[in-house]
Design a protein around this motif. Structure first.
Motif, PDB file in Angstrom:
ATOM      1  N   GLY A 157       0.783  -1.229   0.000  1.00  0.00           N
ATOM      2  CA  GLY A 157       0.000   0.000   0.000  1.00  0.00           C
ATOM      3  C   GLY A 157       0.811   1.273   0.000  1.00  0.00           C
ATOM      4  N   ALA A 158       2.157   1.164  -0.047  1.00  0.00           N
ATOM      5  CA  ALA A 158       2.995   2.363   0.089  1.00  0.00           C
ATOM      6  C   ALA A 158       2.790   3.339  -1.058  1.00  0.00           C
ATOM      7  N   GLU A 159       2.664   2.841  -2.270  1.00  0.00           N
ATOM      8  CA  GLU A 159       2.505   3.749  -3.411  1.00  0.00           C
ATOM      9  C   GLU A 159       1.194   4.522  -3.312  1.00  0.00           C
ATOM     10  N   VAL A 160       0.126   3.830  -2.912  1.00  0.00           N
ATOM     11  CA  VAL A 160      -1.173   4.481  -2.762  1.00  0.00           C
ATOM     12  C   VAL A 160      -1.136   5.482  -1.612  1.00  0.00           C
ATOM     13  N   LEU A 161      -0.529   5.085  -0.491  1.00  0.00           N
ATOM     14  CA  LEU A 161      -0.452   5.983   0.655  1.00  0.00           C
ATOM     15  C   LEU A 161       0.389   7.208   0.333  1.00  0.00           C
ATOM     16  N   ASP A 162       1.508   7.014  -0.380  1.00  0.00           N
ATOM     17  CA  ASP A 162       2.336   8.153  -0.767  1.00  0.00           C
ATOM     18  C   ASP A 162       1.571   9.104  -1.684  1.00  0.00           C
ATOM     19  N   ALA A 163       0.797   8.545  -2.616  1.00  0.00           N
ATOM     20  CA  ALA A 163       0.020   9.391  -3.529  1.00  0.00           C
ATOM     21  C   ALA A 163      -1.023  10.198  -2.762  1.00  0.00           C
ATOM     22  N   ARG A 164      -1.676   9.562  -1.808  1.00  0.00           N
ATOM     23  CA  ARG A 164      -2.675  10.271  -0.994  1.00  0.00           C
ATOM     24  C   ARG A 164      -2.005  11.358  -0.150  1.00  0.00           C
ATOM     25  N   ALA A 165      -0.884  11.007   0.496  1.00  0.00           N
ATOM     26  CA  ALA A 165      -0.174  11.988   1.314  1.00  0.00           C
ATOM     27  C   ALA A 165       0.321  13.155   0.468  1.00  0.00           C
TER      28      ALA A 165
END
Length: 262
Positions: free
Chosen positions: A225-233
């Protein structure tokens, strides 16, 4: 390739010896802040080292006085919000790429690891820190969410402690992070890089294919989920940077007319 050689650049020192590459962020006057040039250099150098069959492990350190103060806020202050978000997304991709490499990367933290420096360090496979090193995420105090790296921290200490660290109402020490299990190794003052090189040498002596396979087998557990979380952040970061509080912080770092004319 020679047993020992130096492939340094202006932004990044790189010394390869005995199967171990020592990378040092080399912007001491800017406290090793992660400007665009340094991020690009780090990205390219990590990829080259991963392709180098003579390199079995990498140590990532910072030139004194510390590991890294994080994003170069002075550089960010001269950008549009869109450009700031693109820069941070680029840095996020480089940090995430560490878990995708076949070569282990060990962070050696002396002095301080602040903001993006904190998150870059915990994005590495292992972290060695001195007990007295200062660790802090100051982004919320400046008016914005940390724009990347939260999953790397959460993989180490869980979401609750990650939230506490990210609010950054106080700094912490290497000794505290070691006690909490956030970092793996504690070194005496001045000894983090030496200890990291010792660990790297042991890893470099192992069968490289098996070491790389172990990293790849566990990459999803760290990066899930890191890529999705980074995009959201990153989106939230851009929104935050338009608030009055964030603009006040950025204006403090904006270059003066005299500096711009140099």
């Amino acid at each position: 390739m020679p047993q020992s050689h130096d492939v340094s650049s202006e932004e990044l020192d790189c010394r390869i010896e005995g199967g171990v590459a020592r990378l040092r962020l080399n912007r001491p006057a800017a406290r090793n802040a992660l400007n665009g040039a340094l991020v690009d250099e780090l990205d390219g150098r990590l990829a080259l080292l991963d392709d180098d069959e003579s390199v079995g492990a990498v140590v990532l350190a910072g030139a004194p006085p510390g590991f890294s103060a994080g994003s170069d806020v002075k550089e960010l202050a001269g950008m549009t919000v869109a450009d700031m978000a693109r820069h941070e997304a680029r840095t996020a991709r480089v940090a995430r790429s560490i878990q995708q490499l076949g070569t282990p990367v060990i962070a050696a933290v002396e002095g301080f690891a602040l903001g993006g420096g904190f998150l870059l360090a915990v994005s590495c496979d292992l972290v060695v820190t001195t007990a007295d090193a200062r660790w802090h995420l100051p982004e919320v105090q400046l008016g914005w969410v940390p724009p990347w790296g939260l999953q790397a921290l959460a993989a180490r200490c869980g979401p609750v402690l990650t939230k506490r660290f990210s609010w950054g109402e106080t700094s912490t020490t290497g000794a505290d992070l070691h006690r909490l299990g956030v970092v793996e190794e504690l070194a005496h003052s001045g000894g983090a890089e030496s200890e990291a090189l010792t660990i790297a040498s042991r890893l470099a002596a192992l069968p490289t294919a098996a070491v790389g396979a172990t990293k790849h087998a566990l990459a999803d557990a760290v990066l899930a989920g890191a890529e999705v979380l980074d995009a959201r952040a990153n989106r939230m970061f851009a929104e935050n940077c338009r608030t009055p509080e964030a603009r006040t912080s950025l204006d403090r770092f904006a270059p003066t007319t005299a500096e711009e004319s140099r």
